[in-house]
Enzyme design. Structure first.
Site, PDB file in Angstrom:
ATOM      1  N   HIS A 165      -8.897  -1.545  18.151  1.00 22.11           N
ATOM      2  CA  HIS A 165      -7.737  -2.547  17.918  1.00 22.11           C
ATOM      3  C   HIS A 165      -7.998  -3.756  17.236  1.00 22.11           C
ATOM      4  CE1 HIS A 165      -7.345  -0.511  22.207  1.00 22.11           C
ATOM      5  NE2 HIS A 165      -8.827  -0.648  22.106  1.00 22.11           N
TER       6      HIS A 165
ATOM      7  N   SER B 221      -0.101 -15.097  -8.638  1.00 17.07           N
ATOM      8  CA  SER B 221       1.197 -15.721  -8.434  1.00 17.07           C
ATOM      9  C   SER B 221       1.554 -16.785  -9.373  1.00 17.07           C
ATOM     10  CB  SER B 221       1.056 -16.454  -6.940  1.00 17.07           C
ATOM     11  OG  SER B 221       2.075 -17.625  -6.767  1.00 17.07           O
TER      12      SER B 221
ATOM     13  N   LYS C 207      -4.055 -17.324  -6.158  1.00 23.00           N
ATOM     14  CA  LYS C 207      -3.737 -15.958  -5.542  1.00 23.00           C
ATOM     15  C   LYS C 207      -4.367 -14.987  -6.330  1.00 23.00           C
ATOM     16  CE  LYS C 207      -1.006 -15.328  -2.704  1.00 23.00           C
ATOM     17  NZ  LYS C 207      -0.597 -15.135  -1.393  1.00 23.00           N
TER      18      LYS C 207
ATOM     19  N   GLU D 222      -0.644  -2.726  -1.672  1.00 19.72           N
ATOM     20  CA  GLU D 222       0.644  -2.986  -0.881  1.00 19.72           C
ATOM     21  C   GLU D 222       1.688  -1.830  -1.075  1.00 19.72           C
ATOM     22  OE1 GLU D 222       0.593  -7.210  -2.198  1.00 19.72           O
ATOM     23  OE2 GLU D 222       1.776  -7.181  -0.404  1.00 19.72           O
TER      24      GLU D 222
END
Ligand code: ARG
Length: 457
Positions: free
Chosen positions: A153, A274, A280, A287
């Site tokens: 979980h 970024s 970043k 992704e």
């Protein structure tokens, strides 16, 4: 190709919706190999003269060179790869080109080409899966002792080793490769010679073309051979499951590389910055791997829907099989390459992983097990007692291993100072030696087994 029956050419829209050359040009190699095998068989069986066969084969090789050199002009008016190749052959060698299509139809031709294509794609994908597995095995060996939190979980559950976690993916990928190999075994039958749908009256030799094209045998039913695409569907199903596995791993990389987790650092080569936030490091490759499953299982769904309800035998609907399949197989190949690259230069923060492994009372199960083993407490009671110890630690704002023996005695008299030995994460993972468990020695054993299976040593 069918001018005899027609007096007008197609409408521009008809041409646009009908043409597949925009994507099936990819099948040129398989198409030419199929035609060479067919022409050779026709000559061997006396249906074609040896001279015609030789002219056809020489011409086809020339066509292939033109395509590979980029000098071939594909024509949409010629609809697909089969007619583009044949038309160019006609320009090159004249009359014998018109004899190539004897005892053949585009229906068995495209079924053959596409089987050959999917077979090649499967071979490439399986090799890529094996490469990724080997990369993961290597990492598992160096991280066999690295302790990290194991989750259920996404809540801290029990400590595990990072090597064990990586080996979980080696197992999944092993089954993925197995699914592709199973699909390949069923796929490897030769449709060529089924002709349009009913077979042919010419005395062809389908065993001969099967052998020439590396098929195990000819397909046994001409209607089935030209009208089923289950071989693509199986490959797409295997691809979808594999992409799902990669997507889960990619998601873990995204989570692990966040500042809050900080378990791993993806290399500059597999991160992006970024344009506004200088700090970043975005895990874009991970992704995108996480996302590719969308188009891959989209292709599976798309083709299943195209095929459902189609009466036998061939219908033009089936031309919609290729674009989605090409895209899906390409996407999986790219995803496998990206994951292999990311794993290759992943930097692991062992200290952070180990620290996180101890949080969230992750050795609570070890305490319960200790009560069972040492104090002969039934597990259900041990679970309850341990729950009270966790609640106490929570109240005191510390971990289980920071409770004093007096604290433990308030929970249960039977707990002795021996208990502290099992409350450390190190001991926890070392003790999990049951077959398939997370102990470092198990990880090394499994990694060695896989390494020898993958390298054949
Ligand atoms: N381009 C077609 C396809 O991909 C080839 C087969 C065409 N056959 C036919 N009877 N029109 O399916």
């Amino acid at each position: 190709m069918w001018g005899g029956r027609f007096s007008a050419g197609p409408d521009a829209i008809m041409e646009e919706i009908n043409a597949s050359i925009g994507f099936d040009h990819r099948l040129y190699r398989q198409d030419i190999a199929g035609s060479i095998a067919h022409a050779t068989m026709l000559a061997e069986t006396g249906i074609l003269t040896q001279a015609d066969r030789d002219a056809i084969v020489a011409g086809l090789k020339e066509v292939q060179s033109e395509i590979e050199a980029g000098t071939f002009t594909f024509s949409r008016a010629l609809e697909d790869i089969h007619m583009n190749v044949e038309a160019r052959l006609k320009e090159m060698i004249g009359e014998p080109a018109g004899r190539l299509h004897t005892a053949r139809s585009r229906n068995d031709q495209v079924a053959t080409d596409f089987r050959l294509y999917v077979r090649d794609a499967i071979d490439t994908l399986v090799a890529q899966i094996r490469t990724l597995q080997l990369e993961l095995v290597g990492r598992a060996e160096t991280e066999a002792e690295t302790i990290m939190p194991g989750f259920t979980h996404l809540q801290s559950a029990q400590p595990v080793t990072f090597g064990h976690h990586l080996m979980a993916y080696v197992e999944m990928l092993g089954r993925d490769a197995g699914r592709f190999e199973d699909a390949r075994r069923r796929l490897n039958e030769n449709p060529l010679g089924s002709a349009a749908l009913a077979g042919t009256s010419f005395p062809i030799d389908r065993e001969m073309t099967s052998a020439a094209l590396g098929f195990d045998r000819p397909t046994a039913n001409s209607l089935d051979a030209v009208s089923d695409r289950d071989f693509v569907l199986e490959a797409l199903a295997a691809a979808s499951i594999c992409a799902m596995h990669l997507s889960r791993f990619a998601e873990e990389l995204v989570i692990w590389s966040s500042a809050q987790f900080g378990f791993v650092r993806l290399s500059d080569k597999f991160s992006t910055g970024s344009s506004i936030m200088p700090q970043k490091r975005n895990p874009d490759a991970a992704e995108l791997v996480r996302a590719k499953i969308g188009r891959i299982m989209g292709a599976l769904t798309s083709l299943l829907v195209v095929m459902k309800g189609l009466p036998l035998a061939y219908s033009k609907d089936m031309q919609e099989d290729k674009q989605v399949a090409f895209d899906a197989l390409d996407s999986l190949s790219l995803s496998l390459a990206a994951v292999t690259g990311m794993v290759g230069d992943l930097v692991v923060d062992r200290t952070r992983m180990a620290a996180a492994a101890g949080s969230g009372f992750s050795t609570a199960t070890d305490l319960a097990d200790w009560l069972v083993r040492v104090a002969n407490v039934p597990f259900r009671d041990a679970h309850h007692i341990t729950g009270q110890a966790v609640a106490l630690a929570e109240r005191k704002g510390c971990g289980l291993d920071a409770l004093t023996i007096e604290d433990f005695k308030t929970v249960d008299e039977r707990i002795t100072s021996q208990v502290f030995k099992v409350l450390g994460v190190e001991n926890s993972v070392r003790s999990r030696t049951s077959f398939g468990g997370t102990a470092p020695q198990n990880v090394l054993g499994q990694a060695a087994r896989w390494r020898s299976a993958l390298t054949g040593e």
